[in-house]
Design an enzyme around this catalytic site. Structure first.
Site, PDB file in Angstrom:
ATOM      1  N   LYS A 176     106.842  91.070  64.017  1.00 30.49           N
ATOM      2  CA  LYS A 176     105.740  91.928  63.565  1.00 30.49           C
ATOM      3  C   LYS A 176     106.173  92.831  62.415  1.00 30.49           C
ATOM      4  O   LYS A 176     107.318  93.268  62.371  1.00 30.49           O
ATOM      5  CB  LYS A 176     105.245  92.803  64.739  1.00 30.49           C
ATOM      6  CG  LYS A 176     104.803  92.031  65.971  1.00 30.49           C
ATOM      7  CD  LYS A 176     103.609  91.144  65.724  1.00 30.49           C
ATOM      8  CE  LYS A 176     102.319  91.909  65.701  1.00 30.49           C
ATOM      9  NZ  LYS A 176     101.760  92.204  66.996  1.00 30.49           N
TER      10      LYS A 176
ATOM     11  N   GLU B 234     106.224  81.353  58.979  1.00 26.78           N
ATOM     12  CA  GLU B 234     104.905  81.354  58.338  1.00 26.78           C
ATOM     13  C   GLU B 234     104.191  82.655  58.657  1.00 26.78           C
ATOM     14  O   GLU B 234     104.504  83.299  59.663  1.00 26.78           O
ATOM     15  CB  GLU B 234     104.084  80.172  58.855  1.00 26.78           C
ATOM     16  CG  GLU B 234     103.660  80.363  60.293  1.00 26.78           C
ATOM     17  CD  GLU B 234     103.304  79.073  61.023  1.00 26.78           C
ATOM     18  OE1 GLU B 234     104.224  78.249  61.242  1.00 26.78           O
ATOM     19  OE2 GLU B 234     102.138  78.927  61.385  1.00 26.78           O
TER      20      GLU B 234
ATOM     21  N   CYS C 260      90.901 109.083  96.472  1.00 27.76           N
ATOM     22  CA  CYS C 260      90.844 109.582  95.101  1.00 27.76           C
ATOM     23  C   CYS C 260      89.872 108.700  94.309  1.00 27.76           C
ATOM     24  O   CYS C 260      90.091 107.496  94.176  1.00 27.76           O
ATOM     25  CB  CYS C 260      92.236 109.526  94.469  1.00 27.76           C
ATOM     26  SG  CYS C 260      92.197 109.982  92.715  1.00 27.76           S
TER      27      CYS C 260
ATOM     28  N   ASP D 152      95.934  87.570  60.897  1.00 31.87           N
ATOM     29  CA  ASP D 152      95.263  88.516  61.789  1.00 31.87           C
ATOM     30  C   ASP D 152      93.783  88.155  61.907  1.00 31.87           C
ATOM     31  O   ASP D 152      92.919  88.724  61.259  1.00 31.87           O
ATOM     32  CB  ASP D 152      95.417  89.931  61.210  1.00 31.87           C
ATOM     33  CG  ASP D 152      95.147  90.996  62.262  1.00 31.87           C
ATOM     34  OD1 ASP D 152      94.913  90.627  63.430  1.00 31.87           O
ATOM     35  OD2 ASP D 152      95.163  92.186  61.910  1.00 31.87           O
TER      36      ASP D 152
ATOM     37  N   LYS E 183     101.752  85.397  60.126  1.00 29.34           N
ATOM     38  CA  LYS E 183     100.927  85.516  61.326  1.00 29.34           C
ATOM     39  C   LYS E 183      99.572  86.065  60.869  1.00 29.34           C
ATOM     40  O   LYS E 183      99.482  87.206  60.413  1.00 29.34           O
ATOM     41  CB  LYS E 183     101.580  86.463  62.329  1.00 29.34           C
ATOM     42  CG  LYS E 183     100.801  86.582  63.616  1.00 29.34           C
ATOM     43  CD  LYS E 183     101.613  87.334  64.655  1.00 29.34           C
ATOM     44  CE  LYS E 183     100.979  87.272  66.028  1.00 29.34           C
ATOM     45  NZ  LYS E 183      99.674  87.887  66.097  1.00 29.34           N
TER      46      LYS E 183
HETATM   47  S1  IVH Z   1     101.363  79.853  66.963  1.00 29.46           S
HETATM   48  C1  IVH Z   1     101.882  78.477  71.358  1.00 29.46           C
HETATM   49  N1  IVH Z   1     101.108  80.614  64.490  1.00 29.46           N
HETATM   50  O1  IVH Z   1      98.870  84.968  67.121  1.00 29.46           O
HETATM   51  C2  IVH Z   1     101.830  79.373  70.187  1.00 29.46           C
HETATM   52  N2  IVH Z   1      99.908  81.820  66.136  1.00 29.46           N
HETATM   53  O2  IVH Z   1     100.125  86.595  69.182  1.00 29.46           O
HETATM   54  C3  IVH Z   1     100.602  79.199  69.389  1.00 29.46           C
HETATM   55  N3  IVH Z   1      98.499  83.597  65.251  1.00 29.46           N
HETATM   56  O3  IVH Z   1      97.114  83.633  69.834  1.00 29.46           O
HETATM   57  C4  IVH Z   1     100.434  80.242  68.377  1.00 29.46           C
HETATM   58  N4  IVH Z   1      98.966  83.282  63.136  1.00 29.46           N
HETATM   59  O4  IVH Z   1      95.972  83.640  67.540  1.00 29.46           O
HETATM   60  C5  IVH Z   1     100.757  80.846  65.762  1.00 29.46           C
HETATM   61  N5  IVH Z   1     100.917  81.134  62.256  1.00 29.46           N
HETATM   62  C6  IVH Z   1     100.579  81.361  63.508  1.00 29.46           C
HETATM   63  C7  IVH Z   1      99.680  82.386  63.850  1.00 29.46           C
HETATM   64  C8  IVH Z   1      99.378  82.588  65.198  1.00 29.46           C
HETATM   65  C9  IVH Z   1      98.268  83.991  63.988  1.00 29.46           C
HETATM   66  C10 IVH Z   1      97.901  84.226  66.433  1.00 29.46           C
HETATM   67  C11 IVH Z   1      97.316  83.288  67.436  1.00 29.46           C
HETATM   68  C12 IVH Z   1      97.992  83.623  68.739  1.00 29.46           C
HETATM   69  C13 IVH Z   1      98.511  84.989  68.474  1.00 29.46           C
HETATM   70  C14 IVH Z   1      99.708  85.297  69.341  1.00 29.46           C
END
Ligand code: IVH
Length: 710
Positions: A328, A130, A457, A134, A132
């Site tokens: 990423k 799915e 320092c 931002d 990610k």
């Molecule tokens: S799962 C235990 N799913 O990415 C894992 N996170 O880099 C829970 N995020 O802190 C996170 N889209 O804020 C998950 N589809 C997604 C996401 C996602 C954005 C963010 C989230 C997390 C961060 C980690």
């Protein structure tokens, strides 16, 4: 008119009237500079200019003490502390995700899961994939269907209570029907591109702050103290995970997402189940192709093991789940000119070269600094002397290619030799500390040159202090990096212990500052209270806060869990000798502690100045023993367990993680402190030693029986 010219008059030559005017002028300037630096994050004075104004102010006050203003800038330190949100301890920690950057990382992730679970190489694992998002994560707690609390992630353990604000977001239901009695829904708050553009237009028209990108706009909008402001900001929310839960949502990740959707949450329509890495990567490419037209920012694709019983077995590392990874998108790149190289000195004395760049926009953010890592990187070779960038060095005046990956500090990827100025000369890395002048030396095997000045320092001292107050360390509200720098500069604190005597020494002076920009009585009192609150500190945070080289957050946790109390830790480290003896062996037996880290810890406790600073600090504290996890009912809580021989029902890594989750300590070697040895086939000397020492030894099935998981 004297006020225009007083700035050029030598202090000795000032008349009383001129001095009064000059003190007024300096107060205004310094007040403005403080506001720009602390509140607006946009300083217009350099540190040197600021210091020189401050020194001039002090000198004039010295000559005309009766003219000192009641709100004199000489007494003023630091920034106002906003009245913040209340804190919420997450019942289930909010973790972050490990990253993957290319296809190999994705198949490594898949392999690591099979390996951890001991599954055959040809078994296909299902994953959800799915976007990610931002934005910023938010946890929504529902009890009996009613939204009772919304909290930001914070440091993952403790977040901010933003319930009133969350209630103003349209995508967030206030009531759920047919939901588990306790349900914490987690997801991302974000702003769409269109809404972001409209908001910025509105802000600009009203002469208000415009936001750099939708993420900042979403964060700034959610964290408003006045929920009515949040209500007028177009925030949205995608649900993608959960925290505390009284009944399972489903058996699979996909099932759980569908359940959240049927409860009324928005879930991302691009979520799919993929069978193994090939399908995951294909879906990643599809999402990447749609990225520009989605209408909101995403920065990668998240993969999660679909089967929730496997997720449970996989569990967590210290800050990330083993069952998920964020793939990423490649970093954005831009070319710009390298205008200079500055050397920053860190808390361990490391001299870090920083590139000063002609400002350039990379991925929507203006970049004017980038890390250059170390002297070898500038010279075009890696730690082993092998060429990087085909051996091209980097010189001041060069055109360089800059990239940003995630939130990390920008880096330099390449240099364009065709555009190199004819007079550019190879960069000569300093061999003396630019801050204190001490020798800067490179130990064999260390990629980094370090200042040998230790606590004399000023850069090391101030960086140590900044680390000390940082989020994962003492995290003192109102005492951030900027305030620490200023307190240090003004001579108010030199070592961590000084923080705890601030009120005794300056409480009175600070309270005189009320009604001023900067510290007021209220913010000063808040700070003193925040400091008081941190006298009680968990052992792991204290160990991390000491800033010992090689001891990061997870190592500090390991050490705290192993030694349990400060006294035990301190005694062991005092008695230990690098390379030999029982205490040294015990330290090395901690899974995750190697000889380099162990030597660093032991040395820190034995260096006179560093040790004195630690002792002085600890005298002000009540160190709380390592938190015993709620393992009530666990038959192995507090026991030291050694696994040896081969295990057949689970891998060694899983066995260890499960044991630790049940409150046991897992050690790599058998000693008189061992309570239990779990021996599989092929167990050798460790099992024998256990028998010799009369330590209970059981097989894997008996272990599973014992922990109730046969
Ligand atoms: S799962 C235990 N799913 O990415 C894992 N996170 O880099 C829970 N995020 O802190 C996170 N889209 O804020 C998950 N589809 C997604 C996401 C996602 C954005 C963010 C989230 C997390 C961060 C980690």
């Amino acid at each position: 008119m004297i006020s225009d010219t007083t700035q050029d008059i030598e202090i000795d030559a000032l008349s009383e009237a001129q001095a009064r005017a000059e003190l007024d002028r300096l107060a205004d300037l310094l007040q403005k500079a403080n506001r720009e630096y602390h509140t607006e994050d946009a300083p217009t004075l350099s540190d040197a200019e600021y210091d020189s104004l401050k020194r001039r102010n002090i000198a004039i006050e010295g000559r005309f003490p009766h003219l000192k203003r009641t709100d004199s800038p000489s007494d003023q330190v630091g920034a106002p502390v906003a009245d913040g949100f209340s804190k919420v301890r997450h019942e289930v920690a909010m973790l972050s995700l490990a990253n993957a950057f290319d296809d190999t990382d994705v198949s490594d992730f898949d392999d690591s899961i099979r390996k951890y679970l001991g599954l055959p190489a040809d078994q296909v694992i299902d994953y959800t994939a799915e976007p990610k998002i931002d934005g910023l994560s938010l946890s929504l707690r529902y009890e009996n269907g009613a939204l009772v609390q919304a909290a930001t992630r914070g440091d993952g353990e403790v977040g901010e209570n933003v319930t009133a604000n969350a209630r103003t977001i349209q995508d967030i239901p206030h009531h759920l029907t047919d939901a588990p009695a306790v349900l914490e829904v987690r997801g991302e708050v974000y702003m769409s591109h269109d809404d972001f553009a409209a908001l910025n237009e509105k802000q600009a028209a009203a002469g208000q702050k415009v936001f750099a990108n939708p993420r900042n706009a979403a964060a700034g909008s959610l964290r408003q103290l006045d929920a009515e402001i949040t209500r007028n900001r177009p925030l949205r929310f995608f649900a993608y995970a959960w925290g505390a839960l009284s009944d399972p949502l489903a058996d699979t990740q996909m099932g759980a997402i569908e359940r959240l959707q049927s409860l009324g949450f928005s879930t991302n329509p691009l979520t799919r189940v993929c069978q193994g890495p090939t399908e995951m990567i294909a879906h990643y490419s599809q999402i990447e192709a749609q990225r520009a037209t989605l209408g909101y920012d995403i920065d990668g694709v998240v993969y999660k093991v679909n089967d929730l019983s496997l997720q449970r077995r996989l569990g967590f590392r210290s800050t990330t789940p083993r069952w998920a990874v964020a793939h990423k998108f490649p970093a954005e790149l831009a070319w710009t000119r390298l205008e200079g190289i500055d050397i920053q000195v860190g808390r361990t004395g490391a001299l870090s070269p920083v590139a000063r760049l002609a400002p350039v926009t990379v991925g929507g953010v203006v970049v004017s600094n980038a890390t250059l890592h170390n002297e070898d990187y500038i010279a075009g070779r890696d730690a082993n002397g092998a060429p990087i960038r085909d051996g091209r060095d980097i010189r001041v005046g060069d055109w360089v290619e800059v990239y940003r990956a995630g939130d990390v500090i920008p880096k330099i990827k390449d240099v364009d030799l065709k555009r190199r100025p004819a007079d550019a000369t190879p960069y000569v890395f300093p061999t003396a500390c630019p801050e204190c002048g001490s020798d800067a030396v490179r130990e064999p095997g260390d990629a980094v040159r370090r200042c040998t000045g230790g606590l004399i320092c000023p850069a090391q001292a101030v960086e140590k202090l900044k680390h000390f107050v940082s989020r994962a360390a003492f995290d003192i509200e109102g005492l951030g990096a900027k305030q620490v720098e200023q307190f240090y500069r003004d001579g108010w604190i030199a070592t961590p212990a000084d923080i705890f005597t601030l009120q005794d020494r300056y409480g009175q002076g600070m309270q005189q500052l009320k009604n001023r920009e900067g510290w007021g009585e209220k913010s000063a009192n808040n700070l003193f209270q925040a400091i008081e609150d941190k006298r009680k500190i968990p052992l792991s945070r204290l160990i991390f806060a000491l800033g010992i080289r090689h001891v990061g957050e997870s190592a500090a946790n390991l050490l705290a869990n192993t030694y349990s109390t400060w006294d035990a830790f301190e005694t062991a480290m005092t008695q230990a000798t690098v390379g030999e003896g029982e205490e040294w062996e015990d330290l090395l037996a901690v899974d995750g502690v190697g000889s380099v880290m162990a030597a660093s810890v032991v040395t820190a406790f034995q260096q006179e100045a560093e040790r004195a600073s630690i002792d002085k600090l600890v005298a002000h504290l009540q160190v709380q023993p390592a938190e015993v996890r709620d393992t009530s009912g666990s038959p192995v809580a507090g026991k030291t367990v050694v696994f040896t021989g081969s295990l057949e029902k689970m891998t060694r890594a899983e066995a260890k993680a499960r044991a630790e989750a049940l409150g046991a300590k897992v050690s790599g070697s058998v000693s008189s402190k061992t309570d239990l040895v779990v021996a599989g086939p092929g167990a050798g000397s460790k099992a024998k030693k256990a028998t010799d020492l009369g330590i209970e030894t059981i097989d894997e099935d008996a272990w599973l029986d014992l922990i109730g998981d046969a």
